[in-house]
Write an enzyme that holds these catalytic residues in place. Structure first.
Site, PDB file in Angstrom:
ATOM      1  N   LYS A 193      -8.530  13.715   4.739  1.00  0.00           N
ATOM      2  CA  LYS A 193      -7.612  12.567   4.699  1.00  0.00           C
ATOM      3  C   LYS A 193      -6.604  12.753   5.833  1.00  0.00           C
ATOM      4  CE  LYS A 193      -6.677  13.848   0.383  1.00  0.00           C
ATOM      5  NZ  LYS A 193      -6.866  12.633  -0.371  1.00  0.00           N
ATOM      6  N   ARG A 194      -5.809  11.729   6.110  1.00  0.00           N
ATOM      7  CA  ARG A 194      -4.772  11.902   7.107  1.00  0.00           C
ATOM      8  C   ARG A 194      -3.856  13.065   6.723  1.00  0.00           C
ATOM      9  NH1 ARG A 194      -4.114   7.965  11.314  1.00  0.00           N
ATOM     10  NH2 ARG A 194      -2.210   9.099  11.813  1.00  0.00           N
ATOM     11  N   THR A 212      -8.631   6.592  -1.878  1.00  0.00           N
ATOM     12  CA  THR A 212      -9.978   6.045  -2.014  1.00  0.00           C
ATOM     13  C   THR A 212     -11.007   7.139  -1.733  1.00  0.00           C
ATOM     14  OG1 THR A 212      -9.641   5.182   0.231  1.00  0.00           O
ATOM     15  CG2 THR A 212      -9.536   3.600  -1.572  1.00  0.00           C
ATOM     16  N   LYS A 257     -14.788   8.165  -3.411  1.00  0.00           N
ATOM     17  CA  LYS A 257     -16.023   8.444  -2.662  1.00  0.00           C
ATOM     18  C   LYS A 257     -16.598   9.792  -3.074  1.00  0.00           C
ATOM     19  CE  LYS A 257     -14.050   5.831   1.092  1.00  0.00           C
ATOM     20  NZ  LYS A 257     -13.119   5.935   2.239  1.00  0.00           N
ATOM     21  N   LYS A 281       0.634  14.565   1.096  1.00  0.00           N
ATOM     22  CA  LYS A 281      -0.746  14.848   0.675  1.00  0.00           C
ATOM     23  C   LYS A 281      -0.978  16.351   0.457  1.00  0.00           C
ATOM     24  CE  LYS A 281      -2.552  10.740   3.098  1.00  0.00           C
ATOM     25  NZ  LYS A 281      -3.242   9.924   2.079  1.00  0.00           N
ATOM     26  N   HIS A 305       0.800  -1.239   0.000  1.00  0.00           N
ATOM     27  CA  HIS A 305       0.000   0.000   0.000  1.00  0.00           C
ATOM     28  C   HIS A 305       0.823   1.275   0.000  1.00  0.00           C
ATOM     29  CE1 HIS A 305      -3.942  -1.913   0.870  1.00  0.00           C
ATOM     30  NE2 HIS A 305      -3.187  -2.825   1.458  1.00  0.00           N
TER      31      HIS A 305
HETATM   32  C1  26V Z   1       1.619   2.344   7.705  1.00  0.00           C
HETATM   33  C2  26V Z   1       2.362   2.092   8.797  1.00  0.00           C
HETATM   34  C3  26V Z   1       3.796   2.248   8.672  1.00  0.00           C
HETATM   35  C4  26V Z   1       4.581   1.806   9.801  1.00  0.00           C
HETATM   36  C5  26V Z   1       3.878   0.955  10.801  1.00  0.00           C
HETATM   37  C6  26V Z   1       2.502   1.377  11.125  1.00  0.00           C
HETATM   38  C7  26V Z   1       1.733   1.667   9.941  1.00  0.00           C
HETATM   39  C8  26V Z   1       0.358   1.552   9.975  1.00  0.00           C
HETATM   40  C9  26V Z   1      -0.370   1.829   8.875  1.00  0.00           C
HETATM   41  C10 26V Z   1       0.271   2.216   7.750  1.00  0.00           C
HETATM   42  C11 26V Z   1      -0.569   2.484   6.592  1.00  0.00           C
HETATM   43  C12 26V Z   1       0.148   3.113   5.497  1.00  0.00           C
HETATM   44  C13 26V Z   1      -0.289   2.540   4.275  1.00  0.00           C
HETATM   45  C14 26V Z   1      -1.597   3.107   3.808  1.00  0.00           C
HETATM   46  O1  26V Z   1      -2.573   3.356   4.493  1.00  0.00           O
HETATM   47  N1  26V Z   1      -1.612   3.286   2.550  1.00  0.00           N
HETATM   48  C15 26V Z   1      -2.776   3.787   1.887  1.00  0.00           C
HETATM   49  O2  26V Z   1      -3.503   2.656   1.451  1.00  0.00           O
HETATM   50  C16 26V Z   1      -4.673   3.032   0.786  1.00  0.00           C
HETATM   51  C17 26V Z   1      -5.415   1.768   0.468  1.00  0.00           C
HETATM   52  O3  26V Z   1      -4.700   1.007  -0.425  1.00  0.00           O
HETATM   53  C18 26V Z   1      -4.333   3.842  -0.451  1.00  0.00           C
HETATM   54  O4  26V Z   1      -5.526   4.246  -1.060  1.00  0.00           O
HETATM   55  C19 26V Z   1      -3.506   5.054  -0.076  1.00  0.00           C
HETATM   56  O5  26V Z   1      -3.083   5.735  -1.234  1.00  0.00           O
HETATM   57  C20 26V Z   1      -2.320   4.630   0.722  1.00  0.00           C
HETATM   58  O6  26V Z   1      -1.607   5.748   1.212  1.00  0.00           O
END
Ligand code: 26V
Length: 809
Positions: free
Chosen positions: A546-547, A654, A658, A552, A358
């Site tokens: 968004k976050r 995403t 929406k 971003k 992701h």
């Molecule tokens: C990343 C990390 C990194 C270190 C450990 C903890 C942790 C927890 C969550 C995440 C999530 C980062 C990845 C993420 O959310 N990516 C997003 O995924 C979406 C669904 O595929 C995508 O639409 C977004 O563009 C993407 O940033």
């Protein structure tokens, strides 16, 4: 129960109130009504749940298990009512009983068990699996505290704990008799057996109980109910006697119990950078071990087959690398408990796992220190080490041409375990989440792996469930669509395309306009109630939700607002369509620049919103605690969808889908799934600007960008940065220094200044387009028409046919 009427529901509500709560309707609180309504839905769901499980067993179906550290399911009452065909009747019944449906639904606390896109995607996927009648289940963690609750105090983000389980949660079902034991630490002993093979025994491990809590995942009016199983950590010796037994042990035991329960204590709120915290690693193994044990024992129960044939009945999707320890865990169970040899175990393992990536942001890629992993999970580490040895040897002998790449591909390197490498090597499928993202994985981030395993790589562009994100959150628009093209789109969202025929029909456009305006009025009312600020419902609602992350580029957005403010101050009477800029964003608690950006947005808001010179032409609203429920309120009312990441950085997005589905026009960069939206609707139906991914990557590789040059040559930019630096937007001069320094002295790593001019020009285009109501509405309807392509039903169909190979039941 699609035949249910409001009258019948009223009767059920009043009876249940009486018999189960001893209450008369007139004395019932909103909370009482919420619980009674949830109980009525549960009465509907439970028998279907049983029946679904029976059918899966009878049909011997292959199942997909979606392993994810996050499931951002939000609130379930409304969507469960919708799926059971009871939503409209419930709303009527509630109103007739004198209750406000919105207020009843608001009683449910969002299950905020995710950070953002990745967790919400998992929730949408479960929804589509059930609605398309596929046997697919989620495994996750029942965090006692979800993602923090955000408050804005004096413009700053403050985090409060999200104790979402404070009140009874009506959708979960604890299954004590299906608890599983997980082992941490301990010693591993190796024995040679008579046949020469090795046997492994563990001693002195720390044991933790994984208790499952099952949540039903209801299909849309089809009788299917799948399961989301969330694990909760508990100590063994919980009962009273144990705790009171040896008096000196009492506090020790309590302490021990407490530290075990901490494993599922809270969701880590940082989705922007990998932090090697041991507790997080414990959480990951806890999820993985309980789920894999569960999958194997179910397989044995349901099929009279050798485990060698596991892959005929099971496929496991791992959501990013967070659950990638599932790979060595599967090896461990097959070898140490099921007595497979290495090769046979590896054969099964590498045919059962599929991995979704992701993100390509290097700071988010997970690696764990060898020492930590080896101490916490000694046997798992041995297996990883062996996988690594064999993999590296394989390259050395079979791929001589790339021998020199081994250090960059090794799973264990520089005293760390590289989880993405482990996931690729141990899976039969590796997918990115939008076309451009998958291409970047293949050509850059993972190019050496792509070279060895080209057949493993594939793209699965993300999607969103149109049931929640259109049908449920925007009943007025859904109703209008159904009036125009009939109800088939609900089961087949691609049929939204039939709207195209009407996209220039004036009487229809007028109706769309009215729906959007009603939604904007509702949001304006909500904003008024929440913030006290009056926004003009005739203004352009420009939304970025968004976050908060540098890539971003919320900063680019607020710079544009400052620019408009400066312009208006200079020329208060200039002709400008009033705008309302709406932000919602949580920053990771330790992400300093992200928090500064929140402060800046709020500071600009506090100046702009109260400046009489602006004559209400500009409003800036930061809505605190952005979460699923808030998204549901904002999205139907948006005119412009800000999707302005630095090209190449947003894997998919995403929220872009929406907002499009609700008729907002995208103003964005050619990044993530924006590109695929653009392919469909064309440049004439969205507002594209800025550097392309190739240009961005070229600058990263070859240099040639100098933020300072732009500062020195563009007066608008200079003015804004000087305002920051001189404390014009702060209580003191150092308030926004870090933002200022990051842009000018770290050379603006996300190209905010570079994209500034095209961004404001594109906003001018959008403003002009908005004034031409007919054209704008045609564009909006065109976007809705094409949005069916981004239903997660489509995405799931692709996972099913390319990766999972499931049959509909
Ligand atoms: C990343 C990390 C990194 C270190 C450990 C903890 C942790 C927890 C969550 C995440 C999530 C980062 C990845 C993420 O959310 N990516 C997003 O995924 C979406 C669904 O595929 C995508 O639409 C977004 O563009 C993407 O940033």
């Amino acid at each position: 129960m699609s035949h249910v009427t409001a009258t019948l529901l009223k009767e059920k509500i009043t009876t249940k109130l009486k018999t189960e709560k001893g209450l008369d309707v007139n004395d019932a609180s909103n909370k009482d009504i919420y619980y009674v309504l949830a109980s009525i839905v549960n009465d509907e769901i439970m028998p279907q749940w049983l029946e679904t499980e029976r059918r899966y067993k009878e049909k011997n179906s292959k199942q997909v298990y979606y392993l994810s550290m996050e499931f951002l399911i939000g609130s379930l009452i409304e969507s469960n009512l919708l799926k059971c065909g009871m939503l409209d009747a419930s709303k009527q019944a509630l109103e007739q009983l004198g209750f406000e449906p919105e207020q009843i639904f608001a009683q449910e606390h969002d299950a905020g068990l995710g950070n953002g896109g990745l967790g919400r995607l998992a929730a949408c996927f479960l929804d589509s699996l059930a609605s398309l009648q596929y046997p697919g289940h989620g495994f996750g963690i029942r965090y006692r505290y979800g993602l923090f609750e955000q408050r804005i105090i004096h413009g700053n983000q403050v985090e409060l704990p999200d104790y979402w389980l404070k009140d009874d949660y009506p959708w979960e079902n604890r299954k004590d008799d299906e608890a599983i034991c997980i082992h941490f630490h301990g010693d591993v002993h190796m024995f040679k057996k008579n046949d020469g093979s090795l046997e492994f025994k563990y001693e002195n491990t720390d044991k933790v109980m994984a208790i499952p809590y099952d949540i039903p995942v209801v299909g849309y009016q089809n009788g299917v109910v799948n399961t989301l199983r969330l694990w909760s950590a508990e100590a063994f010796c919980r009962d009273h006697d144990d705790l009171n037994g040896g008096d000196s042990d009492f506090y020790h035991n309590l302490d021990h119990q407490h530290s075990i329960e901490q494993i599922t204590g809270f969701l880590y709120p940082d989705d922007s950078s990998h932090e090697g915290k041991e507790l997080r690693l414990k959480q990951q193994y806890f999820l993985v071990s309980s789920s894999i044990q569960n999958i194997i024992s179910d397989f044995k129960k349901n099929h009279q087959l050798s485990l060698r044939r596991l892959t005929e009945k099971v496929v496991i999707q791992i959501n990013d690398t967070h659950p990638s320890l599932a790979i060595p865990e599967m090896m461990r169970i097959l070898m140490d408990e099921e007595h497979f040899g290495w090769d046979a175990a590896w054969q099964v393992t590498t045919k059962v796992f599929a991995y979704t990536n992701h993100t390509t942001l290097s700071e988010a890629l997970e690696t764990w220190p060898v020492d930590m992993l080896r101490t916490l999970l000694p046997r798992i580490y041995m297996i990883i080490d062996e996988i690594n040895e064999r993999f590296c040897k394989g390259i050395w002998y079979d791929h001589k041409e790339i021998r020199e790449k081994i250090p960059n591909m090794a799973i264990v390197a520089d005293e760390r375990v590289h989880m993405a490498r482990l996931a690729i090597v141990g899976s039969f499928s590796v997918n990115g989440v939008a076309r451009i993202h998958t291409e970047i994985l293949k050509k850059q981030e993972m190019k050496d792996f792509f070279w060895i395993f080209p057949e493993r790589f594939n793209n699965k562009t993300n999607g969103i469930t149109h049931r929640r994100w259109l049908l449920q959150v925007n009943p007025n628009l859904s109703g209008l669509i159904t009036d125009v093209i009939g109800p088939q789109w609900i089961k087949r969202p691609k049929q939204l395309i039939s709207l195209l025929k009407y996209s220039k029909d004036p009487s229809l456009l007028e109706k769309f306009d009215k729906v959007k305006h009603e939604n904007k009025k509702a949001l304006a009312k909500f904003i008024r109630e929440r913030t006290g600020i009056l926004v003009d419902d005739q203004s352009i609602f420009d939304v970025q939700i968004k976050r908060l992350h540098e890539y971003k580029r919320q900063l680019l957005n607020i710079f544009h607002v400052i620019y408009l403010y400066n312009e208006l101050k200079e020329n208060p009477n200039q002709d400008m369509t009033p705008r309302t800029f709406i932000f919602g964003a949580k920053a990771a608690p330790s992400y300093h620049l992200a928090k500064e950006t929140i402060k800046l947005i709020n500071t600009v808001a506090s100046i702009v919103n109260y400046d009489p010179d602006i004559q209400d032409k500009l409003k800036v609203i930061f809505l605190e605690n952005y979460n699923v429920s808030l998204a549901e309120k904002i999205i139907p009312a948006a005119d412009i969808s800000e999707q302005i990441s630095t090209a190449s950085k947003e894997a998919s997005g995403t929220g872009n889908m929406k907002l499009m589905m609700n008729g907002a026009l995208t103003l964005g960069t050619l990044d993530g799934a924006n590109i695929e939206i653009n392919d469909l609707v064309g440049n004439e139906n969205m507002f594209i600007f800025g550097l392309t991914a190739d240009e961005v990557m070229h600058y990263y590789q070859h240099g040639g960008y100098h933020a300072m040059d732009i500062y020195n040559t563009d007066d608008r930019v200079k003015r804004i940065l000087d305002q920051l630096n001189q404390g014009e937007f702060g209580s003191n001069e150092i308030e926004f220094k870090d933002i200022y320094y990051n842009i000018l002295y770290h050379n603006d790593p996300y190209f905010v200044l570079k994209d500034f001019e095209p961004y404001i020009e594109t906003h001018e285009l959008a403003e002009r387009a908005y004034r031409d109501r007919k054209t704008w509405l045609t564009m909006s309807v065109t976007n809705i028409a094409y949005s069916g392509k981004f239903s997660s039903d489509q995405t799931i169909q692709e996972y099913v046919s390319d990766i999972w190979k499931l049959k509909q039941v």
